[in-house]
Design a protein around this motif. Structure first.
Motif, PDB file in Angstrom:
ATOM      1  N   SER A  61     -26.827  69.949   1.659  1.00  0.00           N
ATOM      2  CA  SER A  61     -27.282  71.066   2.495  1.00  0.00           C
ATOM      3  C   SER A  61     -28.518  71.774   1.969  1.00  0.00           C
ATOM      4  O   SER A  61     -29.170  72.513   2.714  1.00  0.00           O
ATOM      5  N   ASN A  62     -28.868  71.571   0.696  1.00  0.00           N
ATOM      6  CA  ASN A  62     -30.063  72.226   0.156  1.00  0.00           C
ATOM      7  C   ASN A  62     -31.206  71.248  -0.080  1.00  0.00           C
ATOM      8  O   ASN A  62     -32.175  71.570  -0.754  1.00  0.00           O
ATOM      9  N   HIS A  63     -31.116  70.053   0.494  1.00  0.00           N
ATOM     10  CA  HIS A  63     -32.156  69.056   0.286  1.00  0.00           C
ATOM     11  C   HIS A  63     -33.406  69.418   1.077  1.00  0.00           C
ATOM     12  O   HIS A  63     -33.326  69.879   2.210  1.00  0.00           O
ATOM     13  N   ILE A  64     -34.580  69.247   0.450  1.00  0.00           N
ATOM     14  CA  ILE A  64     -35.851  69.545   1.105  1.00  0.00           C
ATOM     15  C   ILE A  64     -36.762  68.331   0.998  1.00  0.00           C
ATOM     16  O   ILE A  64     -36.595  67.491   0.122  1.00  0.00           O
ATOM     17  N   GLY A  65     -37.727  68.227   1.904  1.00  0.00           N
ATOM     18  CA  GLY A  65     -38.648  67.114   1.856  1.00  0.00           C
ATOM     19  C   GLY A  65     -39.414  66.958   3.151  1.00  0.00           C
ATOM     20  O   GLY A  65     -39.419  67.850   4.026  1.00  0.00           O
ATOM     21  N   TYR A  66     -40.055  65.823   3.303  1.00  0.00           N
ATOM     22  CA  TYR A  66     -40.950  65.510   4.417  1.00  0.00           C
ATOM     23  C   TYR A  66     -40.276  65.696   5.775  1.00  0.00           C
ATOM     24  O   TYR A  66     -40.911  66.131   6.732  1.00  0.00           O
ATOM     25  N   PHE A  67     -38.982  65.375   5.869  1.00  0.00           N
ATOM     26  CA  PHE A  67     -38.297  65.410   7.163  1.00  0.00           C
ATOM     27  C   PHE A  67     -37.714  66.779   7.502  1.00  0.00           C
ATOM     28  O   PHE A  67     -36.925  66.901   8.446  1.00  0.00           O
ATOM     29  N   GLN A  68     -38.083  67.781   6.725  1.00  0.00           N
ATOM     30  CA  GLN A  68     -37.710  69.169   7.015  1.00  0.00           C
ATOM     31  C   GLN A  68     -36.196  69.306   7.180  1.00  0.00           C
ATOM     32  O   GLN A  68     -35.437  68.876   6.327  1.00  0.00           O
ATOM     33  N   GLU A  69     -35.727  69.886   8.275  1.00  0.00           N
ATOM     34  CA  GLU A  69     -34.292  70.132   8.455  1.00  0.00           C
ATOM     35  C   GLU A  69     -33.499  68.824   8.457  1.00  0.00           C
ATOM     36  O   GLU A  69     -32.327  68.796   8.068  1.00  0.00           O
ATOM     37  N   GLY A  70     -34.144  67.739   8.866  1.00  0.00           N
ATOM     38  CA  GLY A  70     -33.473  66.446   8.898  1.00  0.00           C
ATOM     39  C   GLY A  70     -33.035  65.959   7.534  1.00  0.00           C
ATOM     40  O   GLY A  70     -32.123  65.131   7.429  1.00  0.00           O
ATOM     41  N   GLU A  71     -33.657  66.462   6.467  1.00  0.00           N
ATOM     42  CA  GLU A  71     -33.321  66.047   5.106  1.00  0.00           C
ATOM     43  C   GLU A  71     -31.868  66.375   4.746  1.00  0.00           C
ATOM     44  O   GLU A  71     -31.287  65.728   3.880  1.00  0.00           O
ATOM     45  N   LYS A  72     -31.311  67.366   5.398  1.00  0.00           N
ATOM     46  CA  LYS A  72     -29.973  67.840   5.047  1.00  0.00           C
ATOM     47  C   LYS A  72     -28.853  66.987   5.653  1.00  0.00           C
ATOM     48  O   LYS A  72     -27.679  67.231   5.370  1.00  0.00           O
ATOM     49  N   TYR A  73     -29.215  65.984   6.450  1.00  0.00           N
ATOM     50  CA  TYR A  73     -28.204  65.252   7.222  1.00  0.00           C
ATOM     51  C   TYR A  73     -28.299  63.735   7.046  1.00  0.00           C
ATOM     52  O   TYR A  73     -27.954  62.988   7.943  1.00  0.00           O
ATOM     53  N   PHE A  74     -28.739  63.279   5.885  1.00  0.00           N
ATOM     54  CA  PHE A  74     -28.859  61.849   5.633  1.00  0.00           C
ATOM     55  C   PHE A  74     -27.531  61.183   5.283  1.00  0.00           C
ATOM     56  O   PHE A  74     -27.444  59.968   5.176  1.00  0.00           O
ATOM     57  N   GLY A  75     -26.492  61.951   5.049  1.00  0.00           N
ATOM     58  CA  GLY A  75     -25.220  61.397   4.602  1.00  0.00           C
ATOM     59  C   GLY A  75     -24.462  60.640   5.674  1.00  0.00           C
ATOM     60  O   GLY A  75     -24.671  60.819   6.878  1.00  0.00           O
ATOM     61  N   LEU A  76     -23.524  59.801   5.205  1.00  0.00           N
ATOM     62  CA  LEU A  76     -22.553  59.157   6.092  1.00  0.00           C
ATOM     63  C   LEU A  76     -21.343  60.061   6.274  1.00  0.00           C
ATOM     64  O   LEU A  76     -20.542  59.864   7.182  1.00  0.00           O
ATOM     65  N   LEU A  77     -21.215  61.047   5.378  1.00  0.00           N
ATOM     66  CA  LEU A  77     -20.190  62.085   5.474  1.00  0.00           C
ATOM     67  C   LEU A  77     -20.882  63.430   5.664  1.00  0.00           C
ATOM     68  O   LEU A  77     -22.019  63.624   5.232  1.00  0.00           O
ATOM     69  N   HIS A  78     -20.184  64.367   6.298  1.00  0.00           N
ATOM     70  CA  HIS A  78     -20.675  65.737   6.366  1.00  0.00           C
ATOM     71  C   HIS A  78     -20.614  66.367   4.968  1.00  0.00           C
ATOM     72  O   HIS A  78     -19.993  65.811   4.054  1.00  0.00           O
ATOM     73  N   SER A  79     -21.235  67.508   4.805  1.00  0.00           N
ATOM     74  CA  SER A  79     -21.250  68.158   3.495  1.00  0.00           C
ATOM     75  C   SER A  79     -19.853  68.566   3.029  1.00  0.00           C
ATOM     76  O   SER A  79     -19.620  68.713   1.830  1.00  0.00           O
ATOM     77  N   ASP A  80     -18.915  68.723   3.959  1.00  0.00           N
ATOM     78  CA  ASP A  80     -17.529  69.029   3.574  1.00  0.00           C
ATOM     79  C   ASP A  80     -16.703  67.764   3.351  1.00  0.00           C
ATOM     80  O   ASP A  80     -15.489  67.823   3.197  1.00  0.00           O
ATOM     81  N   LEU A  81     -17.384  66.616   3.371  1.00  0.00           N
ATOM     82  CA  LEU A  81     -16.799  65.296   3.109  1.00  0.00           C
ATOM     83  C   LEU A  81     -15.983  64.729   4.265  1.00  0.00           C
ATOM     84  O   LEU A  81     -15.324  63.702   4.100  1.00  0.00           O
ATOM     85  N   THR A  82     -16.033  65.361   5.423  1.00  0.00           N
ATOM     86  CA  THR A  82     -15.429  64.742   6.594  1.00  0.00           C
ATOM     87  C   THR A  82     -16.363  63.641   7.100  1.00  0.00           C
ATOM     88  O   THR A  82     -17.577  63.701   6.906  1.00  0.00           O
ATOM     89  N   GLN A  83     -15.787  62.642   7.745  1.00  0.00           N
ATOM     90  CA  GLN A  83     -16.554  61.467   8.116  1.00  0.00           C
ATOM     91  C   GLN A  83     -17.348  61.658   9.404  1.00  0.00           C
ATOM     92  O   GLN A  83     -16.898  62.307  10.338  1.00  0.00           O
ATOM     93  N   LYS A  84     -18.527  61.068   9.443  1.00  0.00           N
ATOM     94  CA  LYS A  84     -19.339  61.015  10.644  1.00  0.00           C
ATOM     95  C   LYS A  84     -18.966  59.746  11.426  1.00  0.00           C
ATOM     96  O   LYS A  84     -18.355  58.825  10.878  1.00  0.00           O
ATOM     97  N   PRO A  85     -19.352  59.668  12.697  1.00  0.00           N
ATOM     98  CA  PRO A  85     -19.041  58.470  13.489  1.00  0.00           C
ATOM     99  C   PRO A  85     -19.541  57.169  12.857  1.00  0.00           C
ATOM    100  O   PRO A  85     -18.922  56.113  13.036  1.00  0.00           O
ATOM    101  N   ALA A  86     -20.635  57.237  12.109  1.00  0.00           N
ATOM    102  CA  ALA A  86     -21.206  56.032  11.500  1.00  0.00           C
ATOM    103  C   ALA A  86     -20.235  55.337  10.553  1.00  0.00           C
ATOM    104  O   ALA A  86     -20.301  54.114  10.368  1.00  0.00           O
ATOM    105  N   MET A  87     -19.314  56.096   9.957  1.00  0.00           N
ATOM    106  CA  MET A  87     -18.390  55.511   8.984  1.00  0.00           C
ATOM    107  C   MET A  87     -17.493  54.442   9.598  1.00  0.00           C
ATOM    108  O   MET A  87     -16.998  53.564   8.897  1.00  0.00           O
ATOM    109  N   GLU A  88     -17.307  54.494  10.918  1.00  0.00           N
ATOM    110  CA  GLU A  88     -16.475  53.500  11.585  1.00  0.00           C
ATOM    111  C   GLU A  88     -17.013  52.083  11.392  1.00  0.00           C
ATOM    112  O   GLU A  88     -16.258  51.113  11.371  1.00  0.00           O
ATOM    113  N   PHE A  89     -18.340  51.984  11.203  1.00  0.00           N
ATOM    114  CA  PHE A  89     -18.981  50.672  11.170  1.00  0.00           C
ATOM    115  C   PHE A  89     -19.324  50.203   9.751  1.00  0.00           C
ATOM    116  O   PHE A  89     -19.842  49.107   9.561  1.00  0.00           O
ATOM    117  N   ILE A  90     -19.021  51.031   8.757  1.00  0.00           N
ATOM    118  CA  ILE A  90     -19.312  50.662   7.370  1.00  0.00           C
ATOM    119  C   ILE A  90     -18.500  49.447   6.914  1.00  0.00           C
ATOM    120  O   ILE A  90     -19.032  48.579   6.216  1.00  0.00           O
TER     121      ILE A  90
END
Length: 320
Positions: free
Chosen positions: A285-314
């Motif tokens: 949630s505190n990641h910064i960089g070229y992609f601005q707000e998008g930098e905070k959401y690169f995970g396959l899990l949310h910051s609280d460790l709950t799974q995103k839809p992408a995990m279904e295909f891992i």
């Protein structure tokens, strides 16, 4: 771009490195929003991600051994059955021919310090060298070949495998962008013969890219990996795939790309792709960089460790 203890992951596509059979996700610690931390191995167990055997760590310009103590790597990573992967990112966004020439001695001394550190780490190790170096004139600089060879000579040992890492910079609306991919050939065509593999990266977010550019990413990965393997006759490693779930379409796009990568697995195997490295297992949630707000959401899990839809295909990517 990346700093200490941020999470990334490696997913096996095919071996490509003999005894080095990479399957898994990586990182060191997961830093929670409340300031507490969990070892990545615990996060993996909690999410029931089995079959994983590698954990990755970034060594930036300001890296210090205390970030990832060798004794902890040995006891908490190596002895748990994971292969450590170290991504050396010393030049970072400062990279240029002039910067390299001016700071070459400092860089070489840094690598000697890294080698001393690696000598304390047991077993097999993978090194991804200087990702995204191929910009600001370095891509066309023949002198970078000599730096690559000197770097490898310092870091090399019988239990280490090393590969340089180019950035995929170009026109992202294209699937095949060979016109841009040819640009970095002068910088590594002499040195690449001495390395174990060649790596590349891909980064996308709706903060900077169109939904179409993101949707065609699997096809571009297939095309670029084919180009690299054919051009340099080396196994290919997608050193990090940064795919942000930011925005209204973000999670759906992220899931669709990963699902399609799984379906393209045979094509990637044909291209000698040895692994796909995800840029964060969990959102930071505190990641910064070229992609601005998008930098905070690169995970396959949310910051609280709950799974995103992408995990279904891992699991498709992790399957033997």
């Amino acid at each position: 771009m990346l700093f200490r203890k941020l999470l990334i992951g490696v997913f096996l596509v095919c071996s490509g490195l003999g005894a080095f059979d990479l399957r898994g996700v990586g990182g060191y610690e997961y830093l929670e929003n409340n300031g507490s931390s969990k070892m990545i191995t615990t996060v993996l167990q909690e999410n029931k991600l089995s079959g994983i055997n590698s954990i990755s760590m970034w060594l930036t310009h300001s890296w210090d051994e205390s970030w990832y103590p060798a004794d902890e790597i040995n006891t908490k990573i190596v002895k748990e059955g994971y292969t450590p992967i170290f991504i050396i990112y010393w030049f970072a966004d400062d990279v240029s021919v002039q910067y390299i020439q001016k700071n070459r001695v400092a860089y070489i001394n840094y690598l000697k310090r890294v080698r001393h550190f690696l000598d304390k780490v047991e077993g097999k190790k993978i090194i991804v060298l200087n990702p995204e170096y191929n910009e600001f004139g370095v891509e066309g600089w023949d002198g970078y070949n000599d730096l690559l060879l000197e770097s490898k000579a310092i870091l090399d040992s019988g239990d280490i495998r090393i590969g340089p890492c180019v950035g995929d910079f170009g026109i992202y609306s294209k699937v095949n962008d060979e016109g841009n991919w040819k640009s970095f050939d002068p910088s590594l065509r002499k040195a690449i013969k001495s390395f174990d593999f060649i790596a590349f990266q891909e980064m996308r977010s709706l903060t900077k890219n169109s939904s179409r550019d993101i949707a065609i990413l699997p096809e571009r990965i297939e095309a670029f990996s084919h180009y690299l393997n054919k051009k340099y006759a080396k196994p290919v490693f997608l050193a990090y795939l940064a795919l942000s779930s930011w925005g209204k379409e973000g999670e759906k796009l992220q899931a669709n790309v990963i699902q399609k990568l799984g379906k393209n697995r045979k094509a990637l195997e044909k291209n000698k792709v040895m692994g796909i490295n995800f840029f964060h297992l969990a959102d930071v949630s505190n990641h910064i960089g070229y992609f601005q707000e998008g930098e905070k959401y690169f995970g396959l899990l949310h910051s609280d460790l709950t799974q995103k839809p992408a995990m279904e295909f891992i699991p498709t990517l992790l399957a033997p």
